[in-house]
Structure formats: structure tokens, C-alpha cells
Design an enzyme around this catalytic site. Sequence first.
Site, PDB file in Angstrom:
ATOM      1  CG  ASP A  91    -102.347  45.365  64.557  1.00  0.00           C
ATOM      2  OD1 ASP A  91    -102.680  44.235  64.139  1.00  0.00           O
ATOM      3  OD2 ASP A  91    -101.703  46.180  63.873  1.00  0.00           O
ATOM      4  CG  HIS A  92    -106.633  47.020  63.303  1.00  0.00           C
ATOM      5  ND1 HIS A  92    -105.676  47.844  63.885  1.00  0.00           N
ATOM      6  CD2 HIS A  92    -106.517  47.192  61.977  1.00  0.00           C
ATOM      7  CE1 HIS A  92    -105.040  48.483  62.930  1.00  0.00           C
ATOM      8  NE2 HIS A  92    -105.523  48.106  61.764  1.00  0.00           N
ATOM      9  CB  CYS A 152     -99.194  43.817  63.394  1.00  0.00           C
ATOM     10  SG  CYS A 152     -97.541  43.704  62.673  1.00  0.00           S
ATOM     11  N   GLY A 153    -100.494  43.165  60.871  1.00  0.00           N
ATOM     12  CA  GLY A 153    -100.758  42.826  59.474  1.00  0.00           C
ATOM     13  C   GLY A 153     -99.624  42.044  58.836  1.00  0.00           C
ATOM     14  CB  THR A 154     -96.382  42.999  57.810  1.00  0.00           C
ATOM     15  OG1 THR A 154     -96.086  43.978  58.828  1.00  0.00           O
ATOM     16  CG2 THR A 154     -97.120  43.650  56.661  1.00  0.00           C
ATOM     17  N   GLY A 155     -96.417  41.553  60.742  1.00  0.00           N
ATOM     18  CA  GLY A 155     -95.463  41.102  61.763  1.00  0.00           C
ATOM     19  C   GLY A 155     -94.338  42.105  61.954  1.00  0.00           C
ATOM     20  N   GLY A 183     -94.275  45.589  62.159  1.00  0.00           N
ATOM     21  CA  GLY A 183     -94.461  46.642  63.170  1.00  0.00           C
ATOM     22  C   GLY A 183     -94.232  46.073  64.558  1.00  0.00           C
ATOM     23  CG  MET A 184     -96.889  43.126  66.227  1.00  0.00           C
ATOM     24  SD  MET A 184     -97.375  43.953  67.773  1.00  0.00           S
ATOM     25  CE  MET A 184     -99.152  43.590  67.756  1.00  0.00           C
ATOM     26  CG  HIS A 215     -78.097  29.399  65.644  1.00  0.00           C
ATOM     27  ND1 HIS A 215     -77.386  29.533  64.468  1.00  0.00           N
ATOM     28  CD2 HIS A 215     -78.028  28.086  65.969  1.00  0.00           C
ATOM     29  CE1 HIS A 215     -76.901  28.346  64.107  1.00  0.00           C
ATOM     30  NE2 HIS A 215     -77.292  27.456  64.990  1.00  0.00           N
ATOM     31  NE  ARG A 236     -71.605  27.993  66.469  1.00  0.00           N
ATOM     32  CZ  ARG A 236     -71.943  26.737  66.738  1.00  0.00           C
ATOM     33  NH1 ARG A 236     -71.425  26.111  67.780  1.00  0.00           N
ATOM     34  NH2 ARG A 236     -72.813  26.090  65.983  1.00  0.00           N
TER      35      ARG A 236
HETATM   36  C1  RB5 Z   1    -102.236  48.050  60.177  1.00  0.00           C
HETATM   37  O1  RB5 Z   1    -102.894  48.519  59.054  1.00  0.00           O
HETATM   38  C2  RB5 Z   1    -100.832  47.583  59.830  1.00  0.00           C
HETATM   39  O2  RB5 Z   1    -100.065  48.644  59.386  1.00  0.00           O
HETATM   40  C3  RB5 Z   1    -100.201  46.888  61.011  1.00  0.00           C
HETATM   41  O3  RB5 Z   1    -100.988  45.842  61.413  1.00  0.00           O
HETATM   42  C4  RB5 Z   1     -98.829  46.278  60.784  1.00  0.00           C
HETATM   43  O4  RB5 Z   1     -98.823  45.436  59.665  1.00  0.00           O
HETATM   44  C5  RB5 Z   1     -97.683  47.180  60.798  1.00  0.00           C
HETATM   45  O5  RB5 Z   1     -96.539  46.754  60.684  1.00  0.00           O
END
Ligand code: RB5
Length: 145
Positions: free
Chosen positions: A7-8, A66-69, A71-72, A99, A134
Site C-alpha cells: 500500500d502507500h 504496509c506500514g506495519t505488516g 494489515g497485510m 516449520h 509433524r
Molecule cells: C496505513 O496508514 C496503515 O494503516 C497501513 O499501511 C498498515 O500499517 C495497516 O496495517
Amino acid sequence: MIYLGADHAGFALKEELKKYLAKISPEEVVDVGSFDPHSTDDYPDYAKLVARQVQKSRKNKGILICGTGTGMVIAANKFKGIRAVCAYDAYTAKMSRLHNDANILCLRGRKFSTAKQKRVLKLWLSTSFSGHARHRRRIAKLSRL
Ligand code: RB5
């Protein structure tokens, strides 16, 4: 094939990693966007584009940023057969392949070192699933959840 999406908030890192992948990986890399970062580039849309491709073949892998990973990873794991992970360190990256046979790696575009994420990406791509019974059993259970 490696499918790459962001994303952006992940766009800048995606561009960096695309160049890096061209250097370290013989595999073809397909960038599904965003190509023009804007706040309306929503992470579920790119997660869907990458997850749909990864579902098509065991040989395919995905990288989502994404910003944090987070959301993705939430979005990607809604797709059947997808085992997406957020890995911010080498150990998690390696174990997620050994694993969990993770097929999508989610990274974070904000407030984190690009150099570290390059190391995580390289290790993740170069580590194979162990194939141990396993782990196969647990992955089979995952797919039945
Ligand atoms: C965008 O502002 C941010 O919320 C998105 O990139 C992501 O980090 C969401 O999990």
C-alpha cells in the site's frame, strides 16, 4: 515467481526490495502495485492481488508491505492455502519457512531498518520447508480450520 505488493505506506520499501530481489534472486518478480502511492491504496486490495497469485502454484511466493505488516498479514490469511507471516527478525523468518511453510512474507514500511528487512527477506526466500511429518500434520490441520 515472486509477487510483490504494497500500500502507500509500504511503497518506498517495495521499490527498494524490488531492486534488491533483482540482485539476489533468480526468480521472476511481479510487482502488483501500488505504482503511484496515495492514501487510497488500501492494503486489503494488494493482499488480495498477491494472495490470488500465490494460491495458483506451490512455487509462487508473495511479499506484502504496509506500514506495519499487520494489515497485510490479516488480509492475506483470509485466503485458502495462504500461510502469511509477519517477520521482523531472522529467526522468525527462518522458522516460518522451516516449520510453517509460509508462502507470503509481510514486512513493515514504517519505522524499521531497510537493511534488516533485506536480511529477513533473503533468509526467508532461501529457506525451504523442512517437510517433516509433524510439520506436515500441523499444516494439514491448519488447512482444515
Ligand atoms: C496505513 O496508514 C496503515 O494503516 C497501513 O499501511 C498498515 O500499517 C495497516 O496495517
